[in-house]
Design a protein around this motif. Structure first.
Motif, PDB file in Angstrom:
ATOM      1  N   GLY A  18      25.863   9.506 104.691  1.00 16.62           N
ATOM      2  CA  GLY A  18      25.936   8.579 103.332  1.00 16.62           C
ATOM      3  C   GLY A  18      24.684   8.089 102.784  1.00 16.62           C
ATOM      4  O   GLY A  18      24.419   8.109 101.728  1.00 16.62           O
ATOM      5  N   TRP A  19      23.759   7.651 103.780  1.00 14.65           N
ATOM      6  CA  TRP A  19      22.416   7.480 103.379  1.00 14.65           C
ATOM      7  C   TRP A  19      21.720   8.774 102.807  1.00 14.65           C
ATOM      8  O   TRP A  19      21.050   8.473 101.564  1.00 14.65           O
ATOM      9  CB  TRP A  19      21.567   6.956 104.525  1.00 14.65           C
ATOM     10  CG  TRP A  19      21.755   5.552 104.745  1.00 14.65           C
ATOM     11  CD1 TRP A  19      21.962   4.319 104.171  1.00 14.65           C
ATOM     12  CD2 TRP A  19      22.021   4.840 106.252  1.00 14.65           C
ATOM     13  NE1 TRP A  19      22.427   3.174 104.854  1.00 14.65           N
ATOM     14  CE2 TRP A  19      22.278   3.484 106.102  1.00 14.65           C
ATOM     15  CE3 TRP A  19      21.684   5.373 107.418  1.00 14.65           C
ATOM     16  CZ2 TRP A  19      22.156   2.575 107.083  1.00 14.65           C
ATOM     17  CZ3 TRP A  19      21.703   4.582 108.558  1.00 14.65           C
ATOM     18  CH2 TRP A  19      22.084   3.001 108.214  1.00 14.65           C
ATOM     19  N   LEU A  20      21.767   9.634 103.431  1.00 15.57           N
ATOM     20  CA  LEU A  20      21.157  11.061 102.678  1.00 15.57           C
ATOM     21  C   LEU A  20      22.022  11.304 101.552  1.00 15.57           C
ATOM     22  O   LEU A  20      21.150  11.686 100.333  1.00 15.57           O
ATOM     23  CB  LEU A  20      21.400  12.234 103.649  1.00 15.57           C
ATOM     24  CG  LEU A  20      20.615  11.994 104.926  1.00 15.57           C
ATOM     25  CD1 LEU A  20      20.924  13.184 105.859  1.00 15.57           C
ATOM     26  CD2 LEU A  20      19.201  11.683 104.956  1.00 15.57           C
ATOM     27  N   THR A 137      20.524  -5.427 102.682  1.00 19.64           N
ATOM     28  CA  THR A 137      21.552  -5.255 101.529  1.00 19.64           C
ATOM     29  C   THR A 137      21.517  -3.882 100.938  1.00 19.64           C
ATOM     30  O   THR A 137      22.366  -3.251 100.648  1.00 19.64           O
ATOM     31  CB  THR A 137      21.321  -6.348 100.601  1.00 19.64           C
ATOM     32  OG1 THR A 137      21.390  -7.473 101.312  1.00 19.64           O
ATOM     33  CG2 THR A 137      21.946  -6.157  99.537  1.00 19.64           C
ATOM     34  N   ARG A 138      20.231  -3.369 100.855  1.00 20.98           N
ATOM     35  CA  ARG A 138      19.991  -1.967 100.157  1.00 20.98           C
ATOM     36  C   ARG A 138      20.579  -1.045 101.025  1.00 20.98           C
ATOM     37  O   ARG A 138      21.272  -0.021 100.513  1.00 20.98           O
ATOM     38  CB  ARG A 138      18.685  -1.676 100.031  1.00 20.98           C
ATOM     39  CG  ARG A 138      18.186  -0.482  99.229  1.00 20.98           C
ATOM     40  CD  ARG A 138      16.870  -0.777  98.439  1.00 20.98           C
ATOM     41  NE  ARG A 138      15.779  -1.200  99.335  1.00 20.98           N
ATOM     42  CZ  ARG A 138      15.163  -2.440  99.389  1.00 20.98           C
ATOM     43  NH1 ARG A 138      15.454  -3.106  98.386  1.00 20.98           N
ATOM     44  NH2 ARG A 138      14.261  -2.527 100.119  1.00 20.98           N
ATOM     45  N   LEU A 139      20.605  -1.085 102.158  1.00 21.79           N
ATOM     46  CA  LEU A 139      20.998   0.082 103.389  1.00 21.79           C
ATOM     47  C   LEU A 139      22.498  -0.045 103.248  1.00 21.79           C
ATOM     48  O   LEU A 139      23.142   1.051 103.103  1.00 21.79           O
ATOM     49  CB  LEU A 139      20.603  -0.200 104.534  1.00 21.79           C
ATOM     50  CG  LEU A 139      19.033   0.012 104.976  1.00 21.79           C
ATOM     51  CD1 LEU A 139      19.067  -0.364 106.571  1.00 21.79           C
ATOM     52  CD2 LEU A 139      18.979   1.555 104.898  1.00 21.79           C
ATOM     53  N   ALA A 140      23.305  -1.351 102.797  1.00 22.19           N
ATOM     54  CA  ALA A 140      24.796  -1.309 102.993  1.00 22.19           C
ATOM     55  C   ALA A 140      25.018  -0.884 101.489  1.00 22.19           C
ATOM     56  O   ALA A 140      26.263  -0.174 101.445  1.00 22.19           O
ATOM     57  CB  ALA A 140      25.211  -2.910 103.071  1.00 22.19           C
ATOM     58  N   ASP A 141      24.361  -1.043 100.532  1.00 23.80           N
ATOM     59  CA  ASP A 141      24.735  -1.112  99.219  1.00 23.80           C
ATOM     60  C   ASP A 141      24.782   0.689  98.864  1.00 23.80           C
ATOM     61  O   ASP A 141      25.638   1.138  98.285  1.00 23.80           O
ATOM     62  CB  ASP A 141      23.844  -1.715  98.014  1.00 23.80           C
ATOM     63  CG  ASP A 141      24.275  -2.709  97.846  1.00 23.80           C
ATOM     64  OD1 ASP A 141      25.564  -3.333  98.102  1.00 23.80           O
ATOM     65  OD2 ASP A 141      23.466  -3.770  97.469  1.00 23.80           O
ATOM     66  N   MET A 142      23.692   1.297  99.590  1.00 26.85           N
ATOM     67  CA  MET A 142      23.751   2.917  99.741  1.00 26.85           C
ATOM     68  C   MET A 142      25.101   3.614 100.282  1.00 26.85           C
ATOM     69  O   MET A 142      25.104   4.658  99.855  1.00 26.85           O
ATOM     70  CB  MET A 142      22.497   3.416 100.366  1.00 26.85           C
ATOM     71  CG  MET A 142      21.109   3.025  99.693  1.00 26.85           C
ATOM     72  SD  MET A 142      19.668   3.296 100.896  1.00 26.85           S
ATOM     73  CE  MET A 142      19.806   4.984 100.522  1.00 26.85           C
ATOM     74  N   LEU A 143      25.667   2.661 101.086  1.00 32.65           N
ATOM     75  CA  LEU A 143      26.806   3.320 101.730  1.00 32.65           C
ATOM     76  C   LEU A 143      28.131   2.689 100.999  1.00 32.65           C
ATOM     77  O   LEU A 143      29.452   3.175 101.435  1.00 32.65           O
ATOM     78  CB  LEU A 143      26.974   2.826 103.234  1.00 32.65           C
ATOM     79  CG  LEU A 143      25.797   3.415 103.980  1.00 32.65           C
ATOM     80  CD1 LEU A 143      25.923   2.776 105.487  1.00 32.65           C
ATOM     81  CD2 LEU A 143      25.791   4.723 104.048  1.00 32.65           C
ATOM     82  N   GLY A 144      28.117   2.170  99.918  1.00 30.80           N
ATOM     83  CA  GLY A 144      29.204   1.455  99.257  1.00 30.80           C
ATOM     84  C   GLY A 144      28.669   0.098  98.627  1.00 30.80           C
ATOM     85  O   GLY A 144      28.366   0.078  97.482  1.00 30.80           O
ATOM     86  N   SER A 145      29.016  -1.035  99.367  1.00 28.01           N
ATOM     87  CA  SER A 145      28.831  -2.323  98.802  1.00 28.01           C
ATOM     88  C   SER A 145      28.543  -3.141 100.065  1.00 28.01           C
ATOM     89  O   SER A 145      29.092  -2.980 101.242  1.00 28.01           O
ATOM     90  CB  SER A 145      29.948  -3.031  97.933  1.00 28.01           C
ATOM     91  OG  SER A 145      31.212  -3.246  98.988  1.00 28.01           O
ATOM     92  N   ALA A 146      27.433  -3.965  99.974  1.00 27.68           N
ATOM     93  CA  ALA A 146      27.205  -5.089 100.988  1.00 27.68           C
ATOM     94  C   ALA A 146      28.275  -6.323 100.685  1.00 27.68           C
ATOM     95  O   ALA A 146      28.165  -6.866  99.568  1.00 27.68           O
ATOM     96  CB  ALA A 146      25.636  -5.433 100.876  1.00 27.68           C
ATOM     97  N   GLU A 147      28.821  -6.766 101.738  1.00 29.12           N
ATOM     98  CA  GLU A 147      29.597  -7.921 101.841  1.00 29.12           C
ATOM     99  C   GLU A 147      29.252  -8.856 102.882  1.00 29.12           C
ATOM    100  O   GLU A 147      29.649  -8.883 103.980  1.00 29.12           O
ATOM    101  CB  GLU A 147      31.362  -7.242 102.029  1.00 29.12           C
ATOM    102  CG  GLU A 147      31.696  -6.529 101.059  1.00 29.12           C
ATOM    103  CD  GLU A 147      31.839  -7.096  99.525  1.00 29.12           C
ATOM    104  OE1 GLU A 147      31.747  -8.294  99.401  1.00 29.12           O
ATOM    105  OE2 GLU A 147      32.233  -6.291  98.587  1.00 29.12           O
TER     106      GLU A 147
END
Length: 265
Positions: A18-20, A137-147
């Motif tokens: 997902g990050w890639l 937060t940025r890492l989580a948002d790259m995979l969908g959404s940060a909650e």
């Protein structure tokens, strides 16, 4: 951030994918696994524990292995390192005790849709600077959404809903097809209809200006076929009661795992 992925199992590898997919430079990711394993193109795999600090270390092994693995990981952890744990049931106290030299600790609970950038990612943390929180937060948002959750009180319950949820949806799709087959549909047709219906319904729910409950009522005309079926689900809140029991059992297992990690069981 330079990221060490310690343990390259299904979830960890899906997160890397997902990050890639979201544009992260694969050169920023080092994957450690005790045995050779295929990794995403551009990602470095090592079977030797790196002897340097990282900005972030993702714990991607089985929760019960923490006590054995944490000592050998210490060379990778420094005061600037954020430890990201996807270990189900293990609380921040446990993670912080295992890696006392780290600069921050995060419980990070995704689901396998991270590979497509479509996972809600639960987050609870301790010790993060404002900059580190923004990075996570940025890492989580790259995979969908940060909650972000305010604390850990409901982390296991939220994990049951979001992290374990895909398995429950897959079981529902399978059961829906099985029901169609029991009533006379051919297996292949029933499988295609169940999967295609859910795919379309979820896509519509994600885009519609209505809540899922409102959408259900818009589909189910009074006195019609759909309403008759919904009456079975709604009778005495049968479906809701079943799902409450399902989520409670899942969340309780998380609490049980946490207690074992603390040596209480």
């Amino acid at each position: 951030m330079d990221i060490l992925v310690y343990g390259y199992g299904k979830m960890a590898s899906a997160m890397v994918e997902g990050w890639l997919r979201a544009g992260m430079d694969p050169a920023r990711i080092i994957a450690f696994n005790p045995r050779e394993k295929e990794v995403a193109e551009g990602v470095t795999l090592t079977t030797e524990v790196p002897e340097r600090h990282f900005d972030a270390v993702l714990l991607g092994f089985k929760p019960h292995m923490l006590g054995d693995i944490a000592p050998e990981m210490q060379p990778c952890i420094g005061p600037e390192t954020v430890v990201l744990s996807i270990l189900a049931g293990l609380e921040l106290d446990t993670i912080a005790s295992a890696f006392p030299e780290a600069g921050g600790w995060v419980r990070f609970m995704p689901n396998l849709a991270v590979a497509l950038g479509k996972s809600p990612n639960l987050l609870a943390a301790r010790g993060l600077s404002d900059g580190q929180r923004e990075d996570v937060t940025r890492l989580a948002d790259m995979l969908g959404s940060a909650e972000w959750l305010g604390g850990e009180e409901h982390f296991d319950l939220a994990t049951a809903l979001s992290g374990s949820g895909p398995a429950f949806v897959y079981r529902f799709i399978d059961a829906l097809s099985a029901a169609g087959q029991q009533l006379g549909l051919e297996q292949g047709l029933s499988d295609r209809l169940a999967l295609g219906m859910v795919e379309g319904a979820v896509s519509l729910a994600a885009e519609a200006p209505y809540s899922p409950g409102e959408l259900a009522d818009r589909v189910a005309s009074p006195g019609g076929m759909t309403r008759e079926g919904m009456n079975v689900l709604d009778d005495d809140k049968a479906l809701e009661k079943l799902l409450v029991s399902m989520l409670k059992a899942t969340a309780d297992k998380g609490s049980e795992l946490a207690a074992k990690a603390r040596g209480e069981g």
